[in-house]
Motif scaffolding. Structure first.
Motif, mmCIF file in Angstrom:
data_model
loop_
_atom_site.group_PDB
_atom_site.id
_atom_site.type_symbol
_atom_site.label_atom_id
_atom_site.label_comp_id
_atom_site.label_asym_id
_atom_site.label_seq_id
_atom_site.Cartn_x
_atom_site.Cartn_y
_atom_site.Cartn_z
ATOM 1 N N LYS A 87 0.841 -1.205 0.000
ATOM 2 C CA LYS A 87 0.000 0.000 0.000
ATOM 3 C C LYS A 87 0.877 1.256 0.000
ATOM 4 N N PHE A 90 2.303 1.960 -3.400
ATOM 5 C CA PHE A 90 1.332 2.645 -4.252
ATOM 6 C C PHE A 90 1.271 4.137 -3.914
ATOM 7 N N GLY A 96 -3.698 6.768 -6.002
ATOM 8 C CA GLY A 96 -4.752 6.817 -5.004
ATOM 9 C C GLY A 96 -4.430 7.677 -3.799
ATOM 10 N N GLN A 104 -9.998 3.476 0.530
ATOM 11 C CA GLN A 104 -10.108 2.253 -0.272
ATOM 12 C C GLN A 104 -8.862 1.381 -0.131
ATOM 13 N N LYS A 105 -7.688 1.994 -0.119
ATOM 14 C CA LYS A 105 -6.458 1.212 0.045
ATOM 15 C C LYS A 105 -6.387 0.608 1.447
ATOM 16 N N THR A 109 -6.223 -3.291 2.198
ATOM 17 C CA THR A 109 -5.153 -3.818 3.058
ATOM 18 C C THR A 109 -5.722 -4.741 4.116
#
Length: 125
Positions: A87, A90, A96, A104-105, A109
């Motif tokens: 995460k 990203f 994101g 959302q992440k 997770t």
């Protein structure tokens, strides 16, 4: 002096959002993994010392409840820490990085970690 500032913060009364909780859990699992390396290195050293040492470690992991619990805890911490690290990768790539994307992440997770932790439990037990 601003009199509206809180003087004594009681952290138990705060409601942390899910991204904050996953960030805190990521740090906690990092500490667990660091401390757990003591057990892992001991088991590795013992298992590599001799065939009898290997048999002792493998039989302990096969039959001892506490050894299985420690192994499952370490693998679970590793699973969560790994997923939360992905995460963060990203986030480093600017994917994101919004309020909605963070939520959302964090949800992804938690879901991925729960799946991996259950699979680790099935594998170990």
């Amino acid at each position: 002096m601003n009199s509206k500032r809180p003087v004594n913060l009681d952290l138990r009364t705060f409601h942390f959002p899910l991204p904050a909780l996953t960030s805190i859990a990521h740090r906690i699992t990092g500490v667990i993994l660091f401390v757990g390396l003591i057990f892992a290195f001991w088991a590795l050293s013992k298992s590599l010392s001799s065939p009898a040492g290997f048999d002792a470690v493998s039989s302990a992991l096969a039959s001892n409840f506490l050894a299985k619990l420690i192994a499952w805890g370490l693998v679970s911490a590793l699973a969560f820490h790994f997923v939360a690290g992905i995460k963060h990768l990203f986030m480093d790539a600017d994917i994101g990085v919004t309020h909605e994307g963070g939520i959302q992440k964090a949800q992804a997770t938690v879901i991925a970690s729960v799946v991996l932790i259950i699979l680790a439990g099935v594998w170990i037990w």
